[in-house]
Write a protein that holds these residues in place. Structure first.
Motif, PDB file in Angstrom:
ATOM      1  N   PHE A   1       0.317   3.814  -3.054  1.00 47.25           N
ATOM      2  CA  PHE A   1      -0.130   5.034  -2.831  1.00 47.25           C
ATOM      3  C   PHE A   1       1.026   6.134  -2.996  1.00 47.25           C
ATOM      4  CE2 PHE A   1      -3.847   2.470  -1.244  1.00 47.25           C
ATOM      5  CZ  PHE A   1      -4.815   3.424  -1.652  1.00 47.25           C
TER       6      PHE A   1
ATOM      7  N   LEU B   1       0.826  -1.072  -0.189  1.00 48.23           N
ATOM      8  CA  LEU B   1      -0.091   0.005   0.034  1.00 48.23           C
ATOM      9  C   LEU B   1       1.021   1.308   0.101  1.00 48.23           C
ATOM     10  CD1 LEU B   1      -2.752  -1.145   2.391  1.00 48.23           C
ATOM     11  CD2 LEU B   1      -2.938  -0.722   0.172  1.00 48.23           C
TER      12      LEU B   1
ATOM     13  N   LEU C   1      -2.762   7.412   3.914  1.00 52.63           N
ATOM     14  CA  LEU C   1      -2.143   6.198   3.917  1.00 52.63           C
ATOM     15  C   LEU C   1      -2.170   5.446   5.152  1.00 52.63           C
ATOM     16  CD1 LEU C   1      -1.521   3.402   2.330  1.00 52.63           C
ATOM     17  CD2 LEU C   1       0.850   4.675   2.066  1.00 52.63           C
TER      18      LEU C   1
ATOM     19  N   LEU D   1      -5.465   3.749   6.543  1.00 49.33           N
ATOM     20  CA  LEU D   1      -5.739   2.591   5.849  1.00 49.33           C
ATOM     21  C   LEU D   1      -4.933   1.583   6.362  1.00 49.33           C
ATOM     22  CD1 LEU D   1      -6.007   3.413   2.024  1.00 49.33           C
ATOM     23  CD2 LEU D   1      -7.694   3.312   3.883  1.00 49.33           C
ATOM     24  N   ILE D   2      -3.492   1.874   6.795  1.00 54.28           N
ATOM     25  CA  ILE D   2      -2.687   0.578   7.238  1.00 54.28           C
ATOM     26  C   ILE D   2      -3.272   0.456   8.787  1.00 54.28           C
ATOM     27  CG2 ILE D   2      -0.543   0.065   8.089  1.00 54.28           C
ATOM     28  CD1 ILE D   2       0.487   1.414   5.554  1.00 54.28           C
TER      29      ILE D   2
END
Length: 376
Positions: free
Chosen positions: A41, A37, A186, A189-190
């Motif tokens: 991203f 990711l 990001l 999200l992680i």
């Protein structure tokens, strides 16, 4: 009494830690997927529009027209192609070789002297958002050419007929780089992925394997079980945060203007929310497959679509905007983007952190209740 409780918790934490280390899926979700990711991203995804192929149709050989050509040729946003006529430019547009056309008509210099000049800009409108950005960039390039012509001639009028020079300044993101707000998003999200998705299968896996029955005959309590489930994934989530911070600084050169201690505190709150949500779903459903699917829909997708990470929530319908206030990731995204780009703005940090703290307490209480019912 307290010493015995601590020993039980430590023993359970060690057991959970070994289980995380031995499980290949934990390594894949906790390490490999976050790295993918970050690279996706950070490098592959960008909301910036650059190197747009555009056709120039210049029917006027004047100095004013050459200034417009130079503005487009020197701009990092465009890759220019010369077209002999508007018909040729339209063919390039239809074939997909260019995404825009700039037409400078033959009487451009004369009309510029009269203060009534215009430049026609035609943009491929299949992607409406990109088309608006290209149109704005092209208009800015024409305006800059007019300013240079006016400055060289000592006139107050520009090539486009404008009478004033616009001076703009970007606060917090002077580089105008979309990675500056994509990379902080990001992190959301992680942490959601590690905190919610991984823990969503923990209790369900215990039920499917029948290992909870072995816990029934031990003196461990519900709160001790929950602590043992939370600690390993909480530490794994904090490791993901540090990985993202290192990537932001050393790979993508994203500035961080806030306090690292404040960031850690806010991240801990959101990580508690994520871990508690995953455990609540896992304790309620008792099926790894079903729990993972529900968690994906209930946490990861809202964190991606309704947090303001990618889309400006002011542009969505009112109903969707109201629903977004129920998404904890919305408040964490606001915290991160503020701390990364603006610094410790307490008028933003404190309200959002307070919401996350309340949600964390509520989710932990619901998880304890659901687990107690399951064990009863």
């Amino acid at each position: 009494m307290l010493a015995a409780k601590v020993r039980r918790v430590l023993a359970l934490v060690r057991k959970e830690g070994r289980q995380v280390i031995r499980d290949p899926s934990s390594f894949a979700i906790g390490v490999v997927l976050p790295l993918m990711l970050i690279l996706l991203f950070g490098y592959a995804m960008s909301l910036d529009v650059k190197h747009v192929p555009i056709a120039l149709v210049i029917d006027d050989p004047s100095v004013d027209a050459r200034e417009i050509v130079a503005s487009f040729q020197l701009s990092p946003y465009f890759e220019t192609k010369q077209a002999r006529s508007m018909a040729d430019a339209q063919e390039l547009m239809l074939s997909g070789k260019v995404e825009g056309i700039v037409l400078v008509q033959s009487d451009f210099a004369r009309r510029a002297a009269e203060g009534d000049a215009s430049v026609q800009i035609v943009v491929d409108g299949i992607d409406g958002n990109t088309a608006r950005i290209i149109e704005a960039y092209a208009g800015a390039a024409v305006a800059q050419a007019g300013v240079r012509v006016a400055a060289e001639s000592g006139s107050d009028s520009t090539a486009g007929g404008a009478q004033a020079v616009v001076e703009s300044q970007l606060w917090f993101n002077s580089a105008d780089d979309s990675r500056y707000f994509l990379v902080p998003g990001l992190i959301v999200l992680i942490i959601t992925l590690i905190g919610a998705f991984m823990t969503s299968m923990v209790v369900a896996r215990e039920w499917e394997r029948g290992t909870f029955e072995a816990l029934f005959v031990t003196p461990v309590r519900t709160d001790e079980i929950l602590i043992s489930k939370i600690v390993p994934y909480f530490l794994l989530g904090m490791g993901g945060l540090l990985l993202c911070m290192a990537s932001a600084k050393f790979l993508f050169d994203v500035p961080f203007r806030g306090s690292f201690v404040t960031l850690l505190g806010a991240s801990m709150l959101y990580l508690l929310v994520s871990v508690a949500t995953g455990l609540l779903i896992s304790s309620t459903l008792k099926s790894q497959f079903l729990a993972s699917q529900v968690t994906l829909v209930a946490t990861f997708m809202p964190a991606l679509m309704l947090s303001g990470f990618i889309y400006d929530l002011r542009s969505v319908p009112l109903v969707i905007r109201l629903v977004s206030y129920l998404v904890p990731a919305r408040y964490y995204v606001s915290l991160l983007q503020t701390m990364f780009l603006a610094g410790d703005v307490w008028s933003v940090i404190l309200p959002n952190a307070a919401v996350l703290a309340v949600v964390a307490v509520v989710m932990l209480a619901l998880t304890a209740r659901a687990t107690r019912k399951s064990l009863g």
